[in-house]
Design an enzyme around this catalytic site. Structure first.
Site, short mmCIF file in Angstrom:
data_model
loop_
_atom_site.label_atom_id
_atom_site.label_comp_id
_atom_site.label_asym_id
_atom_site.label_seq_id
_atom_site.Cartn_x
_atom_site.Cartn_y
_atom_site.Cartn_z
N TYR A 146 0.77 -1.13 -0.13
CA TYR A 146 -0.38 0.24 -0.06
C TYR A 146 0.99 1.33 0.03
CZ TYR A 146 -3.82 -3.12 1.38
OH TYR A 146 -5.10 -4.02 1.27
N LYS A 195 3.62 -15.17 2.82
CA LYS A 195 3.59 -15.48 1.04
C LYS A 195 5.50 -16.09 1.09
CE LYS A 195 1.24 -17.56 -2.03
NZ LYS A 195 0.84 -18.84 -1.90
N ASP A 227 -2.70 -18.32 2.01
CA ASP A 227 -4.04 -18.93 1.57
C ASP A 227 -4.51 -19.91 2.36
OD1 ASP A 227 -1.18 -19.85 0.68
OD2 ASP A 227 -1.82 -20.49 -0.91
N ASP A 251 -5.44 -6.88 6.30
CA ASP A 251 -6.00 -6.24 5.59
C ASP A 251 -7.48 -6.97 5.01
OD1 ASP A 251 -8.24 -4.14 4.94
OD2 ASP A 251 -7.10 -3.60 2.72
N ASP A 255 -10.87 -8.38 7.70
CA ASP A 255 -12.59 -8.39 7.56
C ASP A 255 -12.70 -9.81 7.09
OD1 ASP A 255 -12.38 -5.99 7.40
OD2 ASP A 255 -12.91 -5.53 5.10
#
Ligand code: NAD
Length: 360
Positions: A146, A195, A227, A251, A255
């Site tokens: 980001y 990852k 994942d 992020d 959620d």
């Protein structure tokens, strides 16, 4: 002891829910012999209306001079409010980004708690959640993709976009430390999510987290690919205690984690930096659709205040006391409209604050 708290009611339901959190803090103060001194700070739409900007320099200075910040929520009805006719850097939510940056908050803590009393709100099968779950996502907030260099170019008539995901070891170490500190105050194990089978940033992440773990002997560390973590959250959420991860993965996972609790009005959050000064706020927004009706659920904000006591002021017993009061009110069947179910007793925002304050 005296604590200076900058209070930002903000917009929509913000003033209603913050009022109840301060009510509960006052009772805690009386019971345990602390004084919480509040200074009201303007931010968001109310600040735009009064000053033309979502956060003034003076407001930021007041927040910086406090021991901690308690925020309701900012923003209005995006489709209707005139605030959204302003350029993005002058809209209510820009205040939020400015205060996070101004206070150097790089760590976001989002607990995902399924209260056993609210099990019906959880979209997962009963056998997966048992008596409920209780974990926290520790998300890096100011680095990664980001904030990396990005560009969109056209080469030989083909449009091409690139985002980069930089992390240095210091950024990773400081957030990893927060995760281990949080784990120390809880059941005590950390799942670091990355990852590392693909990304260099993740391989560095894994190494630095492992090195940091050595300073926290005795707190178990597990690595998990992102994942797999996304799957495990809906397959077996009870396995988690502290999930540590970088900005974008955090992020998305935070959620997902809040969704499986099923009740947005219950979810607290904290943003922290190098010092004890933190920003505490509910995970939800300003809910303009229900503002001013005394029906908003103040529990997320009250639990955010409990996090403030625990993480900014090291008042563990006082924080436990608020959480126990919330549990006892839920046990007795008191509910605001968003968490109402058959056989329970419906009350408003103010009355929910009163009930919790009474049990402190
Ligand atoms: P929202 O979280 O405000 O509302 C989503 C839904 O949940 C609404 O139906 C609302 O009534 C309900 N809800 C939210 N909090 C509740 C509570 N405490 N009790 C009962 N019901 C509750 O999200 P939104 O509608 O997408 O956004 C509204 C405004 O809030 C927008 O301007 C948005 O930008 C802003 N926002 C601010 C923050 C923040 O201040 N940190 C975060 C998210 C959204």
């Amino acid at each position: 002891m005296d604590y200076k708290i900058a209070v930002i009611p903000g917009d929509g339901i913000g003033p209603e829910i913050v009022r109840e959190a301060c009510k509960v803090l006052d009772v805690v103060g009386k019971k345990f012999g602390h004084k919480f001194c509040y200074t009201e700070v303007l931010m968001g739409g109310v600040s735009i209306d009064k000053t033309g900007v979502p956060l003034t320099d003076e407001a930021l200075e007041t927040a910086k001079a406090s021991d901690s910040v308690l925020l309701g929520a900012v923003g209005g009805d995006v489709g209707k409010s005139n605030w959204y006719k302003l350029p993005p850097n002058l809209r209510p939510e820009a205040g939020l980004l400015a205060i996070r940056k101004g206070l150097g908050l790089f760590c976001n803590l989002r607990p995902a708690v399924l209260f056993p009393q609210l099990k019906k709100a959880c979209p997962l099968k009963d056998e997966l959640v048992g008596d409920g779950f209780d974990f926290v996502v520790v998300r890096e907030l100011t680095g990664g993709v980001y904030f990396g260099k990005r560009e969109t170019v056209t080469e030989n008539g083909v449009r091409k976009a690139t985002d980069t995901m930089p992390y240095d070891e210091n950024e990773i170490r400081r957030i990893a430390k927060w995760a281990f500190e949080v784990a120390k105050k809880r059941k005590g194990h950390v799942t670091s999510v990355d990852k590392a089978n693909v990304l260099d940033t993740s391989r560095l992440w894994r190494q630095v987290v492992k090195e940091t773990a050595q300073e926290y002997n005795g707190i178990p560390l597990q690595d998990m690919l992102v994942d797999n973590c996304a799957m495990q959250l809906v397959k077996d959420p009870k396995q988690f205690d502290v999930i540590l991860t970088e900005n974008m993965f955090g992020d998305i996972l935070s959620d997902e984690a809040s969704m499986i609790t099923g009740s947005i009005g219950m979810l607290a959050s904290a943003s922290l930096g190098e010092t004890k000064l933190g920003l505490y706020e509910p995970s939800h927004g300003s809910a303009p659709d229900i503002a001013g009706k005394n029906i908003a659920n103040p529990i997320a904000t009250i639990l955010s205040a409990a996090m403030m006591l625990r993480y900014s002021f090291d008042l563990e017993e006082e924080a436990d006391c608020i959480e126990a009061a919330v549990n006892s009110v839920l046990d007795e069947g008191w509910r605001t409209a968003d968490i109402m179910s058959e056989g329970c007793k419906l009350i408003g925002t103010k009355e929910m604050g009163d009930q919790i304050a009474e049990r402190i």
